[in-house]
Write an enzyme that holds these catalytic residues in place. Structure first.
Site, PDB file in Angstrom:
ATOM      1  N   ASP A  28       3.920   2.227  11.637  1.00 16.78           N
ATOM      2  CA  ASP A  28       3.047   3.234  12.235  1.00 16.78           C
ATOM      3  C   ASP A  28       3.389   3.301  13.725  1.00 16.78           C
ATOM      4  OD1 ASP A  28       1.027   4.954  12.885  1.00 16.78           O
ATOM      5  OD2 ASP A  28      -0.585   3.482  12.722  1.00 16.78           O
ATOM      6  N   ASP A  30       3.229   5.620  15.994  1.00 17.63           N
ATOM      7  CA  ASP A  30       2.304   6.205  16.973  1.00 17.63           C
ATOM      8  C   ASP A  30       0.905   5.572  16.931  1.00 17.63           C
ATOM      9  OD1 ASP A  30       1.330   7.220  14.617  1.00 17.63           O
ATOM     10  OD2 ASP A  30       1.902   9.295  15.004  1.00 17.63           O
ATOM     11  N   ASP A  32      -1.569   5.666  14.889  1.00 20.05           N
ATOM     12  CA  ASP A  32      -2.731   6.481  14.537  1.00 20.05           C
ATOM     13  C   ASP A  32      -3.324   6.079  13.188  1.00 20.05           C
ATOM     14  OD1 ASP A  32      -0.809   7.453  12.850  1.00 20.05           O
ATOM     15  OD2 ASP A  32      -0.824   9.506  13.593  1.00 20.05           O
ATOM     16  N   ASN A  75      -1.772  19.141   6.576  1.00 21.96           N
ATOM     17  CA  ASN A  75      -2.187  19.698   5.276  1.00 21.96           C
ATOM     18  C   ASN A  75      -1.205  20.744   4.748  1.00 21.96           C
ATOM     19  OD1 ASN A  75      -2.734  21.911   6.830  1.00 21.96           O
ATOM     20  ND2 ASN A  75      -4.920  22.038   6.330  1.00 21.96           N
ATOM     21  N   SER A 107     -11.361  -4.376  -5.173  1.00 20.10           N
ATOM     22  CA  SER A 107     -10.129  -4.242  -5.947  1.00 20.10           C
ATOM     23  C   SER A 107     -10.246  -3.193  -7.050  1.00 20.10           C
ATOM     24  CB  SER A 107      -9.746  -5.594  -6.557  1.00 20.10           C
ATOM     25  OG  SER A 107     -10.853  -6.146  -7.251  1.00 20.10           O
TER      26      SER A 107
END
Lengths: 418, 122
Positions: A28, A30, A32, A75, A107
């Site tokens: 990850d 960046d 975020d 999206n 779980s």
């Protein structure tokens, strides 16, 4: 530990430990909390990051400048319609009440699954263990097929049906807006330890439907004196209130929280105890009763209350589960400024009724390897029932169907996939 | 927890090896090789499996020859431990001669095992 003490593996081990402890993606760039890698808490767990070098681009955010230049909420909808000059995001999504799904779970919600083929000598082949590395990287969970955030067609039998997929079908603007903040062993007692990995900005992001689904671990434990280690109604109340206060500080206004009750785990014993475990199929020599007894003996039984020969103990465990579900139902009547709340059951009996209508047997609703978790079929049917119940009783939670869904598909196809 | 994981893992693995030998009517050695050949190269899984087969193989062969089941094998190799004052834990129905007797017999078979000495020391 010995492997991780090697100097050249030290950093990667620390990264993996951080990922496992805090439930955040390993890759990850960046920071975020969204990733473009599927496993290690990546997009199998939360929507794929369509730009991992820019922390203002991630699934679930409100579009930035109507996504004229690029897809800020991943999206798959962006750009301007050349015919009328209106940005597609504005044209197709504005006022459609789009929102995401966030799961806080154990779980069962994360979909713990150990393929029974791994233990079946008769059918073992070169293909059998091809999914072993991915399974390890995903902590033996399969959130990509789960009943809450599942988005891929199941490759482990059954079919995928999820709250996320239903919500996406209802409004294509919700594409990729899902997060599974779940943990094996998760319960009201430890949720505050990993809830902070939830990625939602109060002012910047779209509202969310948060599903709190801890269906077993508040009454399930490996202790011999299992009753003494179950969560008390008061402790559950206090812990869930902490969670809700935290959510109130993080969720955008107009969000919703669904509290799901605990399962009645007597179903496990009732439908499995005299059946053969995958390891006992060949020689007809290991039943689930033997498995449960063995696990209890080595103090590795995940649920001594329900996976027990003792009927009184099984009943007492269910009694506590009902008490805890009542607490959740009562909490669901409270009001918070950022969200409203509702309560749904986790009814394995209702799921079994649905499964029976499809010609299935109750034992097929339980994971064959561990004899404890809900199976792919159970989770898919559970999602269907929850969706139907919410749609019937609280349709405002799901928003109205987006009239532009067909246009979105026509212009953007599969919206970049998942 | 680590000892429970070790014990469960041992019983499962030994059971699978035993059943692979039975299904393919092969030796335990061949069954171990077969199991390792099914594993992917990723994460050195195949290599780890082959290393483990080399490490445990000789003792497993001796124990299987004496008709020990997975519970007995794992107790004999000290990968399952009996808690003081409690009975032996077992997944399979106990052998005709009794679990304790079978485990003691199996322990005698691997008494001189280098592997066992290393495991015990560990």
């Amino acid at each position: 530990p010995s492997i991780c003490s090697l100097p050249f593996l030290d950093k990667i081990c620390q990264k993996i430990k951080h990922t496992i402890d805090y439930k955040v993606p390993l890759k990850d760039f960046d920071q975020d909390n969204f990733s473009d890698l599927s496993y290690f808490r990546g997009y199998d767990w939360r929507g794929k990051d369509c730009n991992d070098l820019n922390d203002t681009v991630y699934p679930g955010r409100s579009p930035r400048n109507w996504d004229i230049q690029h897809d800020s909420n991943c999206n798959g909808i962006w750009g301007i319609d050349p015919e009328d000059g209106i940005p597609y995001e504005k044209k197709f999504c504005e006022g459609t009440d789009s929102k995401g799904v966030i799961l806080l779970a154990d779980s069962a919600g994360a979909h713990f699954h150990i393929p029974p083929e791994w233990l079946t000598a008769e059918t073992m082949s070169l293909k059998t263990f091809s999914n072993l590395p991915l399974t390890i990287f995903n902590e033996f969970d399969w959130p990509q097929f789960s009943g809450y955030t599942g988005f891929l067609n199941s490759t482990i039998g059954g079919w995928t049906e999820s709250i996320y997929l239903h919500l996406r079908d209802r409004n294509r603007c919700n594409h990729r807006d899902y997060q599974s903040i779940s943990k094996n062993g998760g319960s009201s007692k430890n949720i505050m330890g990993f809830i902070e990995s939830l990625a939602r900005k109060k002012k910047l992001d779209k509202p969310a439907i948060v599903i709190y689904s801890m269906v077993g671990n508040d009454v399930c434990n490996e202790y011999t004196d299992t009753l003494a280690h179950m969560t008390s109604p008061k402790d559950l109340h206090d812990d869930v209130m902490k969670v809700l206060k935290y959510l109130n500080s993080r969720l955008p206004d107009g969000s919703h929280v669904i509290l799901q009750g605990l399962a009645d785990g007597r179903f496990l014993w009732d439908h499995l105890h005299n059946r053969y475990h995958p390891l006992g199929q060949l020689n007809k020599d290991i039943t689930y009763e033997q498995l449960y007894t063995f696990l209890s003996c080595i103090q590795f039984n995940p649920c001594n209350g329900w996976m027990s020969l003792n009927e009184t103990l099984r009943n007492l465990t269910s009694q506590r589960a009902f008490q805890l579900s009542s607490v959740l139902e009562e909490i669901a009547t409270l009001k918070f400024s950022s969200f409203d709340m509702l309560y749904v059951n986790f009814s394995i009996a209702a799921i079994a009724d649905e499964w029976h209508k499809l010609g299935g047997k109750p034992w097929q609703l339980i994971e064959p390897t561990d004899g404890f978790h809900p199976s792919q079929n159970a989770l898919a049917l559970g999602a269907k029932l929850v969706w139907q119940e919410v749609l019937q009783k609280w349709p405002h939670v799901l928003g109205k169907p987006n009239p532009f869904n067909k246009d979105i598909v026509r212009v953007f196809g599969d919206q970049g996939g998942h | 927890l680590p000892s429970a994981v070790t014990c469960t893992g041992c019983v499962l693995l030994v059971s699978v090896i035993e059943q692979l030998a039975q299904v393919h009517n092969s030796t335990v050695q061949k069954a171990m090789e077969r199991l390792c050949s099914y594993l992917p190269e990723h994460l050195y899984l195949k290599m780890i499996c082959q290393g483990a087969a080399e490490f445990f193989g000789p003792d497993l062969i001796k124990l299987f020859t004496s008709k020990a089941n997975a519970d007995v094998v794992c107790h004999a190799l000290n990968l399952c431990r009996k808690q003081p004052g409690l009975p032996y834990c077992h997944l399979y129905p106990p052998p005709k001669e009794g679990l304790e007797m079978s485990i003691k017999k199996a322990q005698r078979i691997v008494k001189s095992s280098v592997l066992l000495r290393k495991l015990t020391a560990f």
